[in-house]
Motif scaffolding. Sequence first.
Motif, PDB file in Angstrom:
ATOM      1  N   LEU A  26       0.757  -1.098  -0.066  1.00 41.85           N
ATOM      2  CA  LEU A  26       0.010  -0.062  -0.032  1.00 41.85           C
ATOM      3  C   LEU A  26       1.012   1.411   0.133  1.00 41.85           C
ATOM      4  O   LEU A  26       0.450   2.450   0.007  1.00 41.85           O
ATOM      5  CB  LEU A  26      -0.972   0.044   1.222  1.00 41.85           C
ATOM      6  N   GLY A  27       2.191   1.243  -0.018  1.00 43.26           N
ATOM      7  CA  GLY A  27       3.080   2.209  -0.158  1.00 43.26           C
ATOM      8  C   GLY A  27       3.384   2.511   1.337  1.00 43.26           C
ATOM      9  O   GLY A  27       3.867   3.895   1.568  1.00 43.26           O
ATOM     10  N   ALA A  28       3.238   1.941   2.437  1.00 38.60           N
ATOM     11  CA  ALA A  28       3.537   2.344   3.808  1.00 38.60           C
ATOM     12  C   ALA A  28       5.203   2.846   3.754  1.00 38.60           C
ATOM     13  O   ALA A  28       6.120   2.276   3.027  1.00 38.60           O
ATOM     14  CB  ALA A  28       3.403   1.285   4.718  1.00 38.60           C
ATOM     15  N   TYR A  29       5.440   3.863   4.522  1.00 37.07           N
ATOM     16  CA  TYR A  29       6.836   4.353   4.762  1.00 37.07           C
ATOM     17  C   TYR A  29       7.163   4.390   6.132  1.00 37.07           C
ATOM     18  O   TYR A  29       6.108   4.711   7.014  1.00 37.07           O
ATOM     19  CB  TYR A  29       7.392   5.584   3.827  1.00 37.07           C
ATOM     20  N   LEU A  30       8.412   4.278   6.479  1.00 34.90           N
ATOM     21  CA  LEU A  30       8.788   4.601   8.222  1.00 34.90           C
ATOM     22  C   LEU A  30       8.658   5.888   8.282  1.00 34.90           C
ATOM     23  O   LEU A  30       9.647   6.590   7.741  1.00 34.90           O
ATOM     24  CB  LEU A  30      10.046   3.738   8.074  1.00 34.90           C
ATOM     25  N   GLY A 158       1.144   6.376   5.437  1.00 33.70           N
ATOM     26  CA  GLY A 158       0.512   6.152   4.141  1.00 33.70           C
ATOM     27  C   GLY A 158      -0.639   6.849   3.671  1.00 33.70           C
ATOM     28  O   GLY A 158      -1.299   7.464   4.483  1.00 33.70           O
ATOM     29  N   GLU A 159      -1.131   6.824   2.348  1.00 34.27           N
ATOM     30  CA  GLU A 159      -2.150   7.265   1.967  1.00 34.27           C
ATOM     31  C   GLU A 159      -2.928   6.441   1.187  1.00 34.27           C
ATOM     32  O   GLU A 159      -2.674   5.623   0.581  1.00 34.27           O
ATOM     33  CB  GLU A 159      -2.081   8.805   1.210  1.00 34.27           C
ATOM     34  N   LEU A 160      -4.571   6.620   1.379  1.00 33.81           N
ATOM     35  CA  LEU A 160      -5.361   5.618   0.536  1.00 33.81           C
ATOM     36  C   LEU A 160      -6.780   6.430   0.402  1.00 33.81           C
ATOM     37  O   LEU A 160      -7.146   6.923   0.886  1.00 33.81           O
ATOM     38  CB  LEU A 160      -5.620   4.183   1.352  1.00 33.81           C
ATOM     39  N   SER A 161      -6.945   6.423  -1.021  1.00 28.52           N
ATOM     40  CA  SER A 161      -7.815   7.257  -1.787  1.00 28.52           C
ATOM     41  C   SER A 161      -8.070   8.541  -1.055  1.00 28.52           C
ATOM     42  O   SER A 161      -9.111   9.047  -0.670  1.00 28.52           O
ATOM     43  CB  SER A 161      -9.362   6.347  -1.197  1.00 28.52           C
ATOM     44  N   GLY A 162      -7.068   9.267  -1.120  1.00 27.00           N
ATOM     45  CA  GLY A 162      -6.818  10.749  -0.532  1.00 27.00           C
ATOM     46  C   GLY A 162      -6.904  10.864   0.896  1.00 27.00           C
ATOM     47  O   GLY A 162      -6.682  11.912   1.498  1.00 27.00           O
ATOM     48  N   SER A 163      -6.808   9.595   1.637  1.00 28.49           N
ATOM     49  CA  SER A 163      -6.963   9.848   3.159  1.00 28.49           C
ATOM     50  C   SER A 163      -5.635   9.223   3.840  1.00 28.49           C
ATOM     51  O   SER A 163      -5.196   8.258   3.411  1.00 28.49           O
ATOM     52  CB  SER A 163      -8.174   9.174   3.924  1.00 28.49           C
TER      53      SER A 163
END
Length: 254
Positions: A26-30, A158-163
């Motif tokens: 999902l594009g998570a970053y530390l 991270g971000e998902l659907s603009g949130s």
Amino acid sequence: MRECEIKIPLASTAFSLEMLYSLARLGAYLHDAREEIDLVLDTGDFAMRNAGLLLRYRRVKFNTDSRILVTLKVSPDATSQDRWFQEHAEIEFIGGDTEHARQTSEIIRREVSSRTGLTLPVLNPPGTLAEWWGRLAKSCGDLAVRSLVEKRRVILKGELSGSSWEACLDLFPPPVGPYLEFETTSPHSLELLLERIGVPENVLDARTYGQIVGERTEAATGKSSRVLVFETTADEIGWLTSQYGASTTPNVDV
């Protein structure tokens, strides 16, 4: 700020890696890695809990730095117990000589006073754990410990659907162990995040960490306690609890 959150126990290495893999996709970053001690005090008759409030002192330690966060969590409905997640508004400041800290600390004092009639002491600067505890005891009388818990935390964002969303990998001392907490700003965002990660519904836990610690310690030792810290902190916390003699709340919904 509005927060919606849910927790899941990381019961196995395989499940933990599966969750991390899904978060990475999902594009998570530390964002951060740190140690935290959370202290939640209340009056002996739980005036803040009964008003849907939780006042938390958090000591955060990084590799070479530390800071204190003071947070007031306000439940939208203090009597509602049927949500599948936690929801609250959050008022927070980092202790220090800043205008934001001074203004926010006064907002917290006014909010607590309007809902409970309590007059809290000056909250900024928060001081040490002992200073915070002593000041609240002087202003509010006998105190109860709703929780005093230490954890090691890794924060992914991270971000998902603009949130935006946040996932916290939390390691507690035995017998609690590792947990994963998801946090968003709306129920819809939280539901979408869990769906995309593939979290099974039967592992979702909407309780506070204080409740989880109380239940796990009671199952392991036969005695419920919401005080749980690592051995490196045990002497400091033991001195605090003996010095102030605050009682520990039963493991009820708070």
